[in-house]
Design a protein around this motif. Structure first.
Motif, short mmCIF file in Angstrom:
data_model
loop_
_atom_site.label_atom_id
_atom_site.label_comp_id
_atom_site.label_asym_id
_atom_site.label_seq_id
_atom_site.Cartn_x
_atom_site.Cartn_y
_atom_site.Cartn_z
N LEU A 177 28.65 30.10 38.64
CA LEU A 177 29.27 29.33 37.58
C LEU A 177 28.37 28.21 37.08
CD1 LEU A 177 32.99 29.17 38.70
CD2 LEU A 177 31.82 30.80 37.22
N MET A 230 33.18 38.99 37.16
CA MET A 230 32.19 39.54 38.08
C MET A 230 32.83 40.68 38.88
SD MET A 230 31.84 36.58 40.98
CE MET A 230 33.16 36.41 42.21
N GLY A 238 34.28 43.06 41.77
CA GLY A 238 34.96 42.77 43.02
C GLY A 238 36.27 42.03 42.87
N LEU A 239 36.61 41.63 41.64
CA LEU A 239 37.88 40.92 41.43
C LEU A 239 38.98 41.96 41.33
CD1 LEU A 239 36.56 38.31 38.86
CD2 LEU A 239 37.22 37.87 41.22
N THR A 281 42.16 42.08 42.29
CA THR A 281 43.58 41.82 42.03
C THR A 281 43.68 40.88 40.84
OG1 THR A 281 43.77 39.86 43.42
CG2 THR A 281 44.14 41.97 44.49
N GLU A 282 44.82 40.93 40.20
CA GLU A 282 44.99 40.08 39.02
C GLU A 282 45.05 38.61 39.41
OE1 GLU A 282 47.68 42.20 36.11
OE2 GLU A 282 47.91 43.34 37.96
N VAL A 283 45.54 38.37 40.61
CA VAL A 283 45.54 36.99 41.09
C VAL A 283 44.10 36.47 41.17
CG1 VAL A 283 46.09 35.55 43.09
CG2 VAL A 283 47.72 37.28 42.31
N LYS A 284 43.21 37.30 41.71
CA LYS A 284 41.81 36.88 41.78
C LYS A 284 41.22 36.72 40.38
CE LYS A 284 40.75 39.25 46.16
NZ LYS A 284 40.01 40.39 46.73
N TYR A 307 39.60 33.43 38.87
CA TYR A 307 38.23 33.40 38.40
C TYR A 307 38.14 32.76 37.02
CZ TYR A 307 33.57 34.90 37.03
OH TYR A 307 32.28 34.93 36.60
N GLN A 332 38.48 29.10 37.13
CA GLN A 332 37.22 28.45 37.54
C GLN A 332 36.22 28.43 36.38
OE1 GLN A 332 36.34 30.93 41.15
NE2 GLN A 332 35.87 28.95 42.10
#
Lengths: 311, 311, 311, 311
Positions: free
Chosen positions: D89, D112, D114-115, D117-120, D124, D127
């Motif tokens: 970032l 990026m 590897g995300l 789940t929607e929560v992740k 992201y 952030q």
């Protein structure tokens, strides 16, 4: 005495849908109608229980029943290839022998996921060939988008050198035009037996693939007559005429080629054309929205106008 | 005159963290302390800017600055390998030449994602070697869990036959014990030059890997002294003693080996051990919860008791 | 009247191997011996036809036969969960109803690959629950390493709120300790029903998982007595004793946990322990080299010595 | 005072190539010519340093230099979006602020890898927005084929509700027509701010996407004039005329859309059209064979004939 696929098999092997009635049961009446429809379109072969079809949603009994029913209806008029890919070699051998006894022309095998090196790939097909025995002709399916497994040209050539029974390549790596060119030019040589190459990927590049030496197509378009005519025209030397016809259908080819929903679209078109009693896809599977239906209607109408304009 | 890695490099090449202060800036004081700590632990080499480190989160300037700083501090006492993997060969060559000029012992290259056939893999490393030029020794990183790229033993052997500069394998395929055995026995023969093999995967199988012929470890455990002693004892013939020591640390090895969060744990331990001023991981990155902290404390205490019991 | 899994199921549900004789046929004698062995070890439940077992290599008839045989032998003494994951909901429902009728305690369902959003995941489990009917208790398997599908804590909680029959989570996301903590603390509240949480991943973090609130383990270690004792000691308050015992076995836990080859190792140990007549894995599958065998012997001997030292 | 993208941005944002001379250096003369060419074609915006471009092969300095050069040449005539996706970032914020200062209209961010789940995903982008600060408008790129990350409609809507600065969606999920319909109908409501939706995927479904409410296209076709005219005709109500023109280009759209090699084809066409001095793609990258060149010539000739026939 049934026909077998061999290193010179050519033309259009249509990938057959598996018809279901609205309640989800196998629909054998629609199956008969579909087989007749494909034969009337002039296909030179048929492929059933394919990897992207609904084979994994059939029970073992249903697969065997459906295969026998299609083979009976076809009655040897064209060769029928049966998809037998799966997790275990015992099951694969059992299904293969059962359909070969019932008159199949060969089997199609995609590598199982996770075969991440060519050494593993070659080991896998050695195991497959041993499990099937030498009398079962094999079409290798090269379909990395779904299997995650990549074949190099070198591996494909090695497979056909190592195994007399590997006679056909279902080419659907993407993009893969240069791969096709290389397999064509590097097989059929003094040390590497010829491979029949039929192309998949919904025929999105059929004219280019024929120009690069494909023997035909093995795919599932809902207008098989286009595939047949394009291959015929190309073979007779009318390369531009073949591509003109193809281009008229291209908006629809592109539309059917959508992963997942494409199966629902294909079944809907076959339903609208009177082939399938119901456009049913088994759960879990895609379904069409109202917007999809209207879009399809519009595309079908545009196709009719284009074909009329072509004369 | 700097040391170069070669086909007989051995021992423990510790994968160095990249220290940041709490505000996220490079922390060069902690970097000095960390380098000294690693050397005090007896490591025989160091690897910086590794694939699972935070190299991709550094700017080009920061990478160069950090590498120069570490190389200056190490001052030739042990060889330093620099990770240079990336999307473009121009950038890779630029960084490689810059760090070799500053005293690096070699570079580490992981294949870029998508190299799904061995033919492509070999083509890629041929391009890499050409871009780097013959004077840059290369450690090939075989790390399929992260890259998605699989090497067969045959490909590894071919790479070392084809490229004089490919001298080392960072082995972290998983599981991979038989692969390690084969690379060991099939390199160093009349036609295939020996490869130095250092193992990664957080050292989870270090005793087994040493028994199968690994030359040592290249990994990032926060207790480098364990790695050093296990390798030393094994080399001196005390195989059981090496494994007894390893087993005492195994609960912690397993704990640090957790993907993602493992980096935060490793930095936290180095912080608690007085090496890093802050356990900071750059965003986006993992952080530890209160439960994690308590669990770690408990595991560190249990480790102390086990080491005391070992004598 | 068979036992059903419920929101308070606890203890050790051992994942059962599927025994084959050397020629690859189902070995029902070994199956009997294995069931007795598991029960003698004190397991509180059993899980058969799991996702990482060899279920996909069984024919439909073999799956049904094996399940009935195990259920008969267990005879209601402990609950038996049956893995029913697969591509089609019709097959899943058919198998589920058949095993529930034969006395199963519930079924285990992993999401099919490709469910890349939580909305799709929730839609899938809604379809599954509808297809199974409300009387079939479901254990959701959260195993992204194999399925490629990730569950957030929020999705897990929503699933148990939405479906009374989803009563158990097989937790094997990795790393996943904080996920486990959150599911434990955020279920069993006023609006979210409690979930039984059993952990997988070869028990590599069992002491930590128990400390974070797991109800037990559902995994396949070849020394089930360790799992049983660790869970029992932990439950009785002897947290350190539980972890001491666990740590003695940890080198072997780690060894069995190797993906792929781990199955061959597990079957080999069960064979050496007199449970399985043959360590046979069906093709295509892993096999052990001579070096593997020697390594295993060494690890088994070291385990014996450690257990002796523990007293 | 530069233009900013906003929730009503529309038309054709062409994805710009990064021109290199034959020796691989940035070619700023060709860059000028390319910018002028795009503007002459009537594009309403431009996007540089895109995810599928060669941005990862540029050094940090080159990226900044290229962005400044394009922004200078455009000189505010149309908005320019800059791709800033990357692993860290800090780097993303630095590049974003630099290009915004130089006159960019906004930045494009793909999640990026590897995300899962929607929560992740939501975490992201929270952030990202925090790192960029509220003054940088963001175009979210939904491109699962490359990132492996899937967005649900619900997540897209939540992102635009949560972050004022997320104003645009680059839609290239595939297949994704129903997703587009839903985002269109479910944003711009009382509680969910409108999102500008520009479509990618090489425009393969542009007429359908416009019919479903897309505001235009953000993609990289080598005949930008087609994109512009199709969008214009559609907007003016000439839906059939738009699609007729599109269909004439469809064989070429399909040809350019090939993953990997498509970039080489696109640069070759821009070279043949006099825009780029060289069709150079940086290593490692695709290159065209002789057969590819002949095929392209043939397709370009067929396109000319079709356009002549359309009048």
């Amino acid at each position: 005495m049934n026909q077998r696929i061999d290193r010179h098999s050519a033309g259009v092997f249509i990938i057959a849908a598996t018809p279901f009635s609205s309640d989800g049961a196998l629909d054998l009446d629609s199956t008969d109608r579909m087989v007749d429809f494909y034969l009337d379109c002039g296909v030179t072969g048929m492929t059933i229980l394919g990897i992207m079809g609904e084979a994994p949603k059939l029970s073992g009994e249903e697969s065997a029943q459906f295969a026998r029913h299609v083979l009976d209806r076809v009655a040897g008029r064209v060769p029928v290839v049966v998809g037998v890919s799966g997790a275990g070699l015992d099951n694969m051998a059992r299904l293969s022998h059962s359909v070969m006894d019932a008159g199949a022309a060969g089997v199609m095998v995609a590598p199982m996921p996770g075969l991440g090196t060519e050494v593993k790939l070659q080991g896998y097909f050695a195991q497959v060939c041993k499990a099937l025995g030498p009398d079962v002709p094999v079409c290798v399916q090269d379909y990395p988008q779904t299997t995650g497994v990549q074949f190099s040209v070198e591996t494909i050539l090695q497979l056909t050198r190592d195994h007399d029974q590997i006679v056909m390549l279902k080419h659907e790596d993407w993009p893969g035009l240069n791969k096709l060119s290389r397999v064509r030019s590097e097989s059929g040589t003094s040390d590497t037996p010829r491979l029949s190459i039929l192309t998949g990927n919904a025929a999105l590049f059929l004219p280019q693939e024929l120009a690069r030496g494909a023997d035909g197509a093995m795919t599932g378009f809902a207008y098989p007559e286009m595939l047949v005519q394009v291959v015929d025209r190309h073979k007779s030397g009318d390369v531009d005429g073949a591509e003109d016809l193809f281009d008229a259908y291209l908006p629809m080819v592109r539309y059917e080629q959508q992963l997942g929903i494409g199966l629902a679209i294909r079944k809907e078109i076959l339903h609208r054309r009177g082939v399938l009693a119901a456009p049913k896809v088994r759960a879990p599977g895609p379904s069409m929205t109202k917007a999809d239906h209207e879009e399809l209607t519009r595309l079908m109408n545009r196709l009719d106008r284009k074909l009329a304009a072509l004369g």
